[in-house]
Design an enzyme around this catalytic site. Structure first.
Site, PDB file in Angstrom:
ATOM      1  N   ARG A 224      42.655  40.186  31.816  1.00  0.00           N
ATOM      2  CA  ARG A 224      42.430  40.928  32.713  1.00  0.00           C
ATOM      3  C   ARG A 224      40.897  41.356  32.865  1.00  0.00           C
ATOM      4  O   ARG A 224      40.036  41.296  31.880  1.00  0.00           O
ATOM      5  CB  ARG A 224      43.168  42.692  32.542  1.00  0.00           C
ATOM      6  CG  ARG A 224      44.585  42.117  32.611  1.00  0.00           C
ATOM      7  CD  ARG A 224      45.119  42.201  33.974  1.00  0.00           C
ATOM      8  NE  ARG A 224      46.545  42.201  34.193  1.00  0.00           N
ATOM      9  CZ  ARG A 224      47.199  40.846  34.430  1.00  0.00           C
ATOM     10  NH1 ARG A 224      46.770  39.828  34.342  1.00  0.00           N
ATOM     11  NH2 ARG A 224      48.680  41.041  34.533  1.00  0.00           N
ATOM     12  N   HIS A 272      42.524  34.542  39.976  1.00  0.00           N
ATOM     13  CA  HIS A 272      43.509  35.004  39.233  1.00  0.00           C
ATOM     14  C   HIS A 272      44.657  33.757  39.361  1.00  0.00           C
ATOM     15  O   HIS A 272      45.705  34.352  39.794  1.00  0.00           O
ATOM     16  CB  HIS A 272      43.850  36.387  39.834  1.00  0.00           C
ATOM     17  CG  HIS A 272      44.746  36.930  38.685  1.00  0.00           C
ATOM     18  ND1 HIS A 272      44.713  38.304  38.452  1.00  0.00           N
ATOM     19  CD2 HIS A 272      45.852  36.632  37.866  1.00  0.00           C
ATOM     20  CE1 HIS A 272      45.577  38.765  37.360  1.00  0.00           C
ATOM     21  NE2 HIS A 272      46.260  37.616  37.372  1.00  0.00           N
TER      22      HIS A 272
END
Ligand code: NAP
Ligand code: GLV
Length: 309
Positions: A224, A272
């Site tokens: 993250r 991502h």
């Protein structure tokens, strides 16, 4: 059996088709605002609080991804005592191994530098990096961290790992806890982040910690964005302590157009995608776990909400 489904940003039809294949006996409905009818299970990705608030009748909530940071932000809206179960590999591990191996090898084999030379029509062999200097340190030794390690093994880099609890993994020098972090970082040349985002791991890699990495270190973040203090990373790249980074995750996604990462040549950006949830395998895994829960058997992947992962 009644199941409610909500997945932010996903095509519900393809998910529901997959679930129908593996759970033919279940009635699965897309949850909509105001739907308070009973349900046995919930299948969710970034659900609104209203979907889960007060639903203590649920037997389990299945998170359609590995990371539970977004769903845990619902706090009190998560029904007390209902197990939250994350996706366990289900095809994400091999993608992580591919992505990280590619990033490590691109840097180790100096492919970025050869791209620059090619653009200038220069035929110039560069001295190879020494493998023994190229230690790869993996922050997070869970399901996906272990898949990354397995992917890297055949290349022969010295491997290090860091986790919360002590571990023994063949061929990996393991460190754990706050006390082990500095020793881990000081021996790491390529840092791979594959931790869950929790209050303990948010902003973990700030200027002081990044500076502990070996001179010329390289960062690969597939966990993250909020693990890294972005301006500190940028400053250390510009100062030359860190050679560059391959980043798949960011504090704000999509990465804003004005973000300085976009124009830093030593940073490689992907949107991502390092490990996408594989619908078919995830639906199969969840159906298998629902069948086990129906038989009152235990399943793996239950989130410890007190730890945040
Ligand atoms: P996992 O199996 O739960 O493993 C987490 C690992 O992190 C464990 O080894 C754990 O230590 C360690 N850890 C957690 N908190 C720590 C702390 N405070 N200090 C030291 N170590 C700590 O999780 P996973 O399935 O490998 O997934 C990891 C993360 O990857 C997910 O949470 C998600 O955020 C991210 N992810 C990203 C993508 C993407 O496309 N970019 C895709 C999937 C997942 P212990 O073993 O001691 O508990
Ligand atoms: C994706 O980022 C996941 O957590 O599965």
């Amino acid at each position: 059996m009644n199941i409610i489904y909500y997945a932010a940003g996903a095509n519900p039809e393809v998910w529901l088709n997959a679930f129908h294949r593996y759970l033919p006996e279940a009635t699965i409905r897309i949850w909509e605002e105001g739907d308070n009818a009973p349900a046995d299970y919930a299948l969710v990705w970034k659900p609104p609080a209203a979907m889960l608030r007060g639903r203590t009748d649920l037997k389990a909530i299945f998170n359609l991804g590995a990371g539970v940071d977004a769903i845990l932000q619902l706090g009190d809206a998560l029904p007390q005592g209902v197990p939250l179960i994350r996706v366990d590999d289900a095809g994400m591990g091999v993608q992580m191994a591919e992505y990280v191996s590619h990033a490590v090898l691109r840097h180790f084999r100096r492919f970025d530098e050869y791209d620059v030379l090619q653009a200038d029509k220069q035929w110039r062999p560069l001295p190879p990096h020494r493998k023994e200097d190229f230690s790869v340190g993996i922050l997070g030794l869970g399901v996906l961290g272990n898949c990354i390690i397995d992917g890297l093994r055949s290349f022969g880099f010295p491997l290090l790992g860091w986790s919360r609890s002590a571990k023994q993994i063949g061929g990996v020098q393991c460190f754990h806890g706050d006390d082990g972090l500095d020793a881990f970082l000081s021996q790491t040349k390529v840092l791979v982040l594959i931790l869950p985002l929790t209050t303990e791991t948010e902003n973990l890699m700030d200027k002081a910690k990044l500076a502990k990495l070996k001179q010329g270190a390289y960062i690969v973040n597939v966990a993250r964005g909020a693990h890294i203090v972005e301006e500190d990373l940028l400053a250390l790249i510009r100062q030359g302590h860190i050679a560059g980074a391959t980043l798949d995750v960011f504090r704000e996604e999509p990465l804003p157009l004005t973000h300085p990462f976009w124009s830093e040549k030593r940073i490689h950006i992907t949107p991502h995608i390092s490990a996408l949830t594989v619908r078919e395998e995830s639906a199969k895994q969840i159906a298998y776990k629902i069948a086990a829960l129906q038989r009152s058997e235990s399943v793996i992947g239950v989130v410890d909400q007190s730890k945040g992962y």
